[in-house]
Motif scaffolding. Structure first.
Motif, PDB file in Angstrom:
ATOM      1  N   ASP A  89       0.820  -1.212   0.000  1.00 61.42           N
ATOM      2  CA  ASP A  89       0.000   0.000   0.000  1.00 61.42           C
ATOM      3  C   ASP A  89       0.857   1.266   0.000  1.00 61.42           C
ATOM      4  O   ASP A  89       0.548   2.232  -0.711  1.00 61.42           O
ATOM      5  N   ALA A  90       1.923   1.273   0.785  1.00 65.66           N
ATOM      6  CA  ALA A  90       2.791   2.453   0.861  1.00 65.66           C
ATOM      7  C   ALA A  90       3.441   2.752  -0.488  1.00 65.66           C
ATOM      8  O   ALA A  90       3.453   3.900  -0.943  1.00 65.66           O
ATOM      9  N   ILE A  91       3.954   1.730  -1.141  1.00 63.13           N
ATOM     10  CA  ILE A  91       4.615   1.927  -2.436  1.00 63.13           C
ATOM     11  C   ILE A  91       3.593   2.235  -3.526  1.00 63.13           C
ATOM     12  O   ILE A  91       3.750   3.186  -4.293  1.00 63.13           O
ATOM     13  N   SER A  92       2.544   1.445  -3.593  1.00 64.01           N
ATOM     14  CA  SER A  92       1.556   1.607  -4.672  1.00 64.01           C
ATOM     15  C   SER A  92       0.832   2.940  -4.606  1.00 64.01           C
ATOM     16  O   SER A  92       0.484   3.515  -5.641  1.00 64.01           O
ATOM     17  N   SER A  93       0.580   3.434  -3.401  1.00 61.28           N
ATOM     18  CA  SER A  93      -0.135   4.710  -3.283  1.00 61.28           C
ATOM     19  C   SER A  93       0.658   5.855  -3.908  1.00 61.28           C
ATOM     20  O   SER A  93       0.085   6.845  -4.351  1.00 61.28           O
ATOM     21  N   ARG A 116       3.543  -3.956 -14.898  1.00 67.28           N
ATOM     22  CA  ARG A 116       4.513  -5.026 -15.170  1.00 67.28           C
ATOM     23  C   ARG A 116       5.568  -5.104 -14.069  1.00 67.28           C
ATOM     24  O   ARG A 116       5.921  -6.196 -13.608  1.00 67.28           O
ATOM     25  N   ILE A 117       6.057  -3.942 -13.625  1.00 68.66           N
ATOM     26  CA  ILE A 117       7.056  -3.918 -12.544  1.00 68.66           C
ATOM     27  C   ILE A 117       6.423  -4.415 -11.240  1.00 68.66           C
ATOM     28  O   ILE A 117       7.037  -5.190 -10.502  1.00 68.66           O
ATOM     29  N   PRO A 165       7.602  -8.631  -8.064  1.00 69.71           N
ATOM     30  CA  PRO A 165       7.613  -9.178  -6.695  1.00 69.71           C
ATOM     31  C   PRO A 165       6.263  -9.787  -6.298  1.00 69.71           C
ATOM     32  O   PRO A 165       6.217 -10.802  -5.602  1.00 69.71           O
ATOM     33  N   VAL A 166       5.172  -9.172  -6.751  1.00 75.35           N
ATOM     34  CA  VAL A 166       3.849  -9.652  -6.344  1.00 75.35           C
ATOM     35  C   VAL A 166       3.569 -11.033  -6.926  1.00 75.35           C
ATOM     36  O   VAL A 166       2.960 -11.878  -6.267  1.00 75.35           O
ATOM     37  N   GLY A 167       4.019 -11.306  -8.132  1.00 79.39           N
ATOM     38  CA  GLY A 167       3.826 -12.622  -8.722  1.00 79.39           C
ATOM     39  C   GLY A 167       4.481 -13.716  -7.890  1.00 79.39           C
ATOM     40  O   GLY A 167       3.900 -14.783  -7.669  1.00 79.39           O
ATOM     41  N   LEU A 168       5.684 -13.441  -7.400  1.00 75.70           N
ATOM     42  CA  LEU A 168       6.373 -14.404  -6.532  1.00 75.70           C
ATOM     43  C   LEU A 168       5.676 -14.514  -5.180  1.00 75.70           C
ATOM     44  O   LEU A 168       5.445 -15.620  -4.676  1.00 75.70           O
ATOM     45  N   VAL A 228      -3.768 -12.281 -14.453  1.00 79.30           N
ATOM     46  CA  VAL A 228      -3.508 -10.841 -14.416  1.00 79.30           C
ATOM     47  C   VAL A 228      -3.232 -10.351 -15.831  1.00 79.30           C
ATOM     48  O   VAL A 228      -2.530 -11.007 -16.601  1.00 79.30           O
ATOM     49  N   VAL A 229      -3.775  -9.185 -16.128  1.00 82.61           N
ATOM     50  CA  VAL A 229      -3.457  -8.463 -17.354  1.00 82.61           C
ATOM     51  C   VAL A 229      -2.928  -7.100 -16.917  1.00 82.61           C
ATOM     52  O   VAL A 229      -3.604  -6.378 -16.178  1.00 82.61           O
ATOM     53  N   THR A 230      -1.703  -6.785 -17.340  1.00 78.53           N
ATOM     54  CA  THR A 230      -1.122  -5.486 -16.996  1.00 78.53           C
ATOM     55  C   THR A 230      -1.438  -4.477 -18.092  1.00 78.53           C
ATOM     56  O   THR A 230      -1.617  -4.839 -19.250  1.00 78.53           O
ATOM     57  N   HIS A 231      -1.499  -3.201 -17.691  1.00 78.86           N
ATOM     58  CA  HIS A 231      -1.853  -2.140 -18.638  1.00 78.86           C
ATOM     59  C   HIS A 231      -0.707  -1.188 -18.945  1.00 78.86           C
ATOM     60  O   HIS A 231      -0.788  -0.413 -19.896  1.00 78.86           O
ATOM     61  N   ASN A 232       0.343  -1.207 -18.106  1.00 77.71           N
ATOM     62  CA  ASN A 232       1.433  -0.258 -18.314  1.00 77.71           C
ATOM     63  C   ASN A 232       2.704  -0.746 -17.607  1.00 77.71           C
ATOM     64  O   ASN A 232       2.715  -1.825 -17.004  1.00 77.71           O
ATOM     65  N   LEU A 233       3.748   0.046 -17.677  1.00 74.11           N
ATOM     66  CA  LEU A 233       5.037  -0.327 -17.095  1.00 74.11           C
ATOM     67  C   LEU A 233       4.930  -0.560 -15.594  1.00 74.11           C
ATOM     68  O   LEU A 233       5.494  -1.523 -15.073  1.00 74.11           O
ATOM     69  N   TYR A 234       4.216   0.305 -14.895  1.00 77.89           N
ATOM     70  CA  TYR A 234       4.079   0.109 -13.448  1.00 77.89           C
ATOM     71  C   TYR A 234       3.426  -1.237 -13.149  1.00 77.89           C
ATOM     72  O   TYR A 234       3.867  -1.961 -12.253  1.00 77.89           O
TER      73      TYR A 234
END
Length: 160
Positions: free
Chosen positions: A55-59, A132-133, A137-140, A124-130
């Motif tokens: 939450d801290a990073i994503s926000s 994908r990045i 870590p979240v995939g693992l 999951v379907v990603t929409h942009n660089l963020y």
């Protein structure tokens, strides 16, 4: 005869940016909502910390805080309601289809039970660089979280 799963995914497998499936044989018959309640009942310190960091990073990138799993048991759940941070898209005794969507990625978690085999299918379907990045870590971490939830569920049911 092979066991088949009624799993839902966001798109066809080749069109997904992340796909994970994990199953466990349950010792007794239970409903999908019972399985959810048991598996998410006690998030634990590591899980709470992981969601705080997330939450801290994503926000910082405009993603809403989700807070993690509340541990609150539900007696019923219907499409359009929320289970913690997930939107319930479909709910039946043997299947839950949950989503979380934002501008960076779409997530679908399909939990299904067939012949006492619980399967968790994540897409999951990603929409942009963020997006994908974020999934690196979240995939693992997701694989560890799902395995932990399935172990907790099986242990709990074996102890009854």
């Amino acid at each position: 005869m092979p066991i088949t799963s009624p799993a839902h995914t966001l798109r066809a497998l080749l069109e997904l940016d992340y796909y994970h499936i994990r199953s466990v044989q349950l010792p007794v018959e239970i409903t999908m909502l019972d399985a959810w309640n048991i598996a998410t009942a006690e998030p634990g310190l590591a899980m709470r910390l992981a969601f705080r960091i997330r939450d801290a990073i994503s926000s910082l990138f405009g993603v809403r805080r989700i807070g993690g799993f509340s541990g609150v048991a539900r007696k019923t759940v219907h499409a359009g309601e929320h289970l913690d941070f997930f939107l319930v898209e479909h709910s039946a005794s043997n299947i839950l289809v949950l989503t979380e969507r934002d501008r960076h990625l779409d997530v679908m978690i399909c939990l299904s039970i067939t012949d006492r085999v619980l399967t968790i299918t994540s897409s999951v379907v990603t929409h942009n660089l963020y997006g994908r990045i974020y999934m690196l870590p979240v995939g693992l971490a997701h694989k560890v979280i799902v395995s932990s939830h399935l172990r907790r569920l099986k242990r709990s049911l074996e102890g009854q």
